[in-house]
Scaffold this motif. Structure first.
Motif, PDB file in Angstrom:
ATOM      1  N   GLY A   1     -13.656   3.690  -5.972  1.00  0.00           N
ATOM      2  CA  GLY A   1     -13.811   2.538  -6.722  1.00  0.00           C
ATOM      3  C   GLY A   1     -13.009   1.924  -8.152  1.00  0.00           C
ATOM      4  O   GLY A   1     -13.591   0.778  -8.796  1.00  0.00           O
ATOM      5  N   LEU A   2     -12.140   2.558  -8.303  1.00  0.00           N
ATOM      6  CA  LEU A   2     -11.223   2.186  -9.444  1.00  0.00           C
ATOM      7  C   LEU A   2     -10.623   0.798  -9.061  1.00  0.00           C
ATOM      8  O   LEU A   2     -10.126   0.542  -8.015  1.00  0.00           O
ATOM      9  N   PHE A   3     -10.411   0.026 -10.099  1.00  0.00           N
ATOM     10  CA  PHE A   3      -9.613  -1.356  -9.806  1.00  0.00           C
ATOM     11  C   PHE A   3      -8.482  -1.215  -9.861  1.00  0.00           C
ATOM     12  O   PHE A   3      -7.652  -0.618 -10.824  1.00  0.00           O
TER      13      PHE A   3
ATOM     14  N   ASP B   1      -8.559  -7.813  -1.356  1.00  0.00           N
ATOM     15  CA  ASP B   1      -8.827  -8.553  -2.444  1.00  0.00           C
ATOM     16  C   ASP B   1     -10.083  -8.399  -2.653  1.00  0.00           C
ATOM     17  O   ASP B   1     -11.043  -9.280  -2.470  1.00  0.00           O
ATOM     18  N   GLN B   2     -10.606  -7.186  -3.311  1.00  0.00           N
ATOM     19  CA  GLN B   2     -11.951  -6.851  -3.319  1.00  0.00           C
ATOM     20  C   GLN B   2     -12.591  -7.220  -4.696  1.00  0.00           C
ATOM     21  O   GLN B   2     -13.924  -6.912  -4.576  1.00  0.00           O
ATOM     22  N   PHE B   3     -12.138  -8.062  -5.406  1.00  0.00           N
ATOM     23  CA  PHE B   3     -12.677  -8.428  -6.703  1.00  0.00           C
ATOM     24  C   PHE B   3     -12.229  -9.741  -7.026  1.00  0.00           C
ATOM     25  O   PHE B   3     -11.142 -10.020  -7.835  1.00  0.00           O
ATOM     26  N   PRO B   4     -12.880 -10.678  -6.511  1.00  0.00           N
ATOM     27  CA  PRO B   4     -12.432 -12.151  -6.367  1.00  0.00           C
ATOM     28  C   PRO B   4     -12.240 -12.810  -7.686  1.00  0.00           C
ATOM     29  O   PRO B   4     -13.141 -12.201  -8.562  1.00  0.00           O
TER      30      PRO B   4
ATOM     31  N   ARG C   1      -9.719  -1.951  -4.741  1.00  0.00           N
ATOM     32  CA  ARG C   1     -10.388  -0.813  -5.319  1.00  0.00           C
ATOM     33  C   ARG C   1     -10.278   0.478  -4.379  1.00  0.00           C
ATOM     34  O   ARG C   1     -10.070   0.262  -3.250  1.00  0.00           O
ATOM     35  N   THR C   2      -9.938   1.677  -5.018  1.00  0.00           N
ATOM     36  CA  THR C   2      -9.506   2.625  -4.529  1.00  0.00           C
ATOM     37  C   THR C   2     -10.862   3.249  -3.672  1.00  0.00           C
ATOM     38  O   THR C   2     -11.895   2.953  -3.989  1.00  0.00           O
ATOM     39  N   ASP C   3     -10.354   3.694  -2.356  1.00  0.00           N
ATOM     40  CA  ASP C   3     -11.396   4.382  -1.457  1.00  0.00           C
ATOM     41  C   ASP C   3     -10.961   5.591  -0.959  1.00  0.00           C
ATOM     42  O   ASP C   3      -9.996   6.098  -1.511  1.00  0.00           O
ATOM     43  N   GLU C   4     -11.649   6.214  -0.069  1.00  0.00           N
ATOM     44  CA  GLU C   4     -11.382   7.514   0.435  1.00  0.00           C
ATOM     45  C   GLU C   4     -10.019   7.752   1.104  1.00  0.00           C
ATOM     46  O   GLU C   4      -9.297   8.723   1.216  1.00  0.00           O
TER      47      GLU C   4
ATOM     48  N   THR D   1      -2.534  -1.151   6.531  1.00  0.00           N
ATOM     49  CA  THR D   1      -3.171  -0.655   5.101  1.00  0.00           C
ATOM     50  C   THR D   1      -3.490  -2.180   4.719  1.00  0.00           C
ATOM     51  O   THR D   1      -2.838  -3.233   5.106  1.00  0.00           O
ATOM     52  N   PRO D   2      -4.443  -2.109   3.812  1.00  0.00           N
ATOM     53  CA  PRO D   2      -5.145  -3.282   3.281  1.00  0.00           C
ATOM     54  C   PRO D   2      -4.086  -4.353   2.899  1.00  0.00           C
ATOM     55  O   PRO D   2      -4.149  -5.628   3.225  1.00  0.00           O
ATOM     56  N   ALA D   3      -3.251  -3.795   1.825  1.00  0.00           N
ATOM     57  CA  ALA D   3      -2.160  -4.581   1.171  1.00  0.00           C
ATOM     58  C   ALA D   3      -1.270  -5.166   2.390  1.00  0.00           C
ATOM     59  O   ALA D   3      -1.103  -6.263   2.367  1.00  0.00           O
ATOM     60  N   ASN D   4      -0.756  -4.458   3.147  1.00  0.00           N
ATOM     61  CA  ASN D   4       0.254  -4.808   4.107  1.00  0.00           C
ATOM     62  C   ASN D   4      -0.275  -5.770   5.402  1.00  0.00           C
ATOM     63  O   ASN D   4       0.410  -6.690   5.720  1.00  0.00           O
ATOM     64  N   GLY D   5      -1.582  -5.851   5.499  1.00  0.00           N
ATOM     65  CA  GLY D   5      -2.160  -6.631   6.171  1.00  0.00           C
ATOM     66  C   GLY D   5      -2.127  -8.157   5.713  1.00  0.00           C
ATOM     67  O   GLY D   5      -1.591  -8.965   6.314  1.00  0.00           O
ATOM     68  N   CYS D   6      -2.118  -8.136   4.066  1.00  0.00           N
ATOM     69  CA  CYS D   6      -2.083  -9.483   3.793  1.00  0.00           C
ATOM     70  C   CYS D   6      -0.615 -10.158   3.612  1.00  0.00           C
ATOM     71  O   CYS D   6      -0.263 -10.830   3.590  1.00  0.00           O
ATOM     72  N   ILE D   7       0.197  -8.903   3.467  1.00  0.00           N
ATOM     73  CA  ILE D   7       1.587  -9.331   3.476  1.00  0.00           C
ATOM     74  C   ILE D   7       2.200  -9.778   4.765  1.00  0.00           C
ATOM     75  O   ILE D   7       2.854 -10.677   4.669  1.00  0.00           O
ATOM     76  N   VAL D   8       1.498  -9.186   5.891  1.00  0.00           N
ATOM     77  CA  VAL D   8       1.722  -9.913   7.218  1.00  0.00           C
ATOM     78  C   VAL D   8       1.076 -11.293   7.321  1.00  0.00           C
ATOM     79  O   VAL D   8       1.796 -12.125   7.886  1.00  0.00           O
TER      80      VAL D   8
END
Length: 306
Positions: free
Chosen positions: A217-219, A12-15, A207-210, A265-272
């Protein structure tokens, strides 16, 4: 080693308290609310045809057109033209999947090619399932964790939920889950229908990264419909397509270690993390940032949702 709050921050990179005034708002003719955020660099790179109205002073990008069919054709033609020009690396991953853009009354305003969603910063949707076992002797939980294939365009070889996938236009979350469960874990339809339990949503803006490929940096505001399923010991998920290399049964301490090392992955870390909170593995007594983590996982978005 990452803390649980750092894992949330990675995703969650844009609170909600961040000022979005530097971004362009994606508008649609006939609606007063924005539907997404665009970077200035994105706005300046598109070769906008006449079906768009660009207001640099007001920082808005408006899609014209009076019907769903007309809007769909206009955005599709715009994206095809820029794909041919090679304007955006992200468009090289074009597929036949489409995402829904919903209005204030839950109406379908637009269907946008999945690959282009981050360019317009629209809310996208997915489903995530964690399948687990409970030891009858001590109640210990172990979760089936997938490892993404090395050939995946985004986050190759990182750890994932048991089953996960994007929710395309025209499919309900549960029907999507049934399809993905069969494709990714070889779960019979009847098993998923009878055993999977809906647990709410996890919401974030990344936000998108490498690791994700394409422009940086896309939202990407997302809503993940979460499910869990307790499995008997004789049911073993098996990768059924090329999405995962393996699906491994992992104990809670193993999973905590993998989270700390940033292997999910960032999203699945949050799912866990959401699963851990639901099952009391993370609680107010053992996590100093419990309230912020819990609230951030279920944040609201600035745009209409389904």
């Amino acid at each position: 080693m990452k803390s649980n709050l750092e894992l949330v921050n990675d995703c969650d990179q844009f609170p909600p308290n961040r000022d979005p005034s530097f971004l362009y708002r994606f508008m649609v003719n006939g609606f007063d609310c924005p539907f997404g955020y665009l970077l200035e660099a994105t706005v300046n790179t598109f070769s906008w045809p006449d079906c768009w109205e660009i207001n640099h002073d007001g920082k808005t990008v408006k899609l014209l057109g009076s019907s769903l069919e007309e809007r769909n054709k206009q955005i599709h033609d715009t994206l095809l033209a820029d794909r041919e020009r090679g304007s955006f690396k992200i468009l090289k991953g074009w597929t036949s999947e489409f995402f829904s853009v919903n209005g204030p009354q839950k109406c379908l305003v637009l269907s946008i090619p999945r690959v282009a969603a981050p360019l317009f910063g629209i809310v996208t949707y997915g489903v995530q399932l964690l399948a687990y076992q409970s030891d009858t002797s001590d109640g210990a939980i172990r979760i089936w964790i997938a490892r993404r294939a090395k050939t995946k365009r985004t986050y190759p070889s990182m750890l994932d939920s048991t089953v996960g996938g994007s929710l395309p236009t025209g499919e309900t979350p549960f029907e999507c889950l049934i399809r993905e469960s069969a494709e990714e874990a070889s779960f019979p339809e009847e098993l998923t229908r009878t055993k999977a339990k809906a647990c709410g949503t996890v919401n974030y803006v990344c936000r998108t990264d490498e690791r994700g490929g394409g422009e940086l940096g896309l939202f990407t505001p997302e809503v993940q419909f979460t499910y869990e399923m307790e499995l008997p010991k004789d049911v073993v998920p098996t990768p059924g397509d090329n999405e995962a290399e393996e699906i491994t049964l992992m104990g809670i301490e193993q999973i905590k270690s993998a989270l700390e090392k940033g292997e999910f992955t960032p999203a699945n870390g949050c799912i866990v993390l959401d699963f851990f909170i639901r099952h009391g593995i993370i609680n107010f007594e053992n996590e100093k940032d419990y309230i912020e983590i819990s609230s951030r996982l279920h944040r609201n978005h600035a745009f209409p949702t389904a």
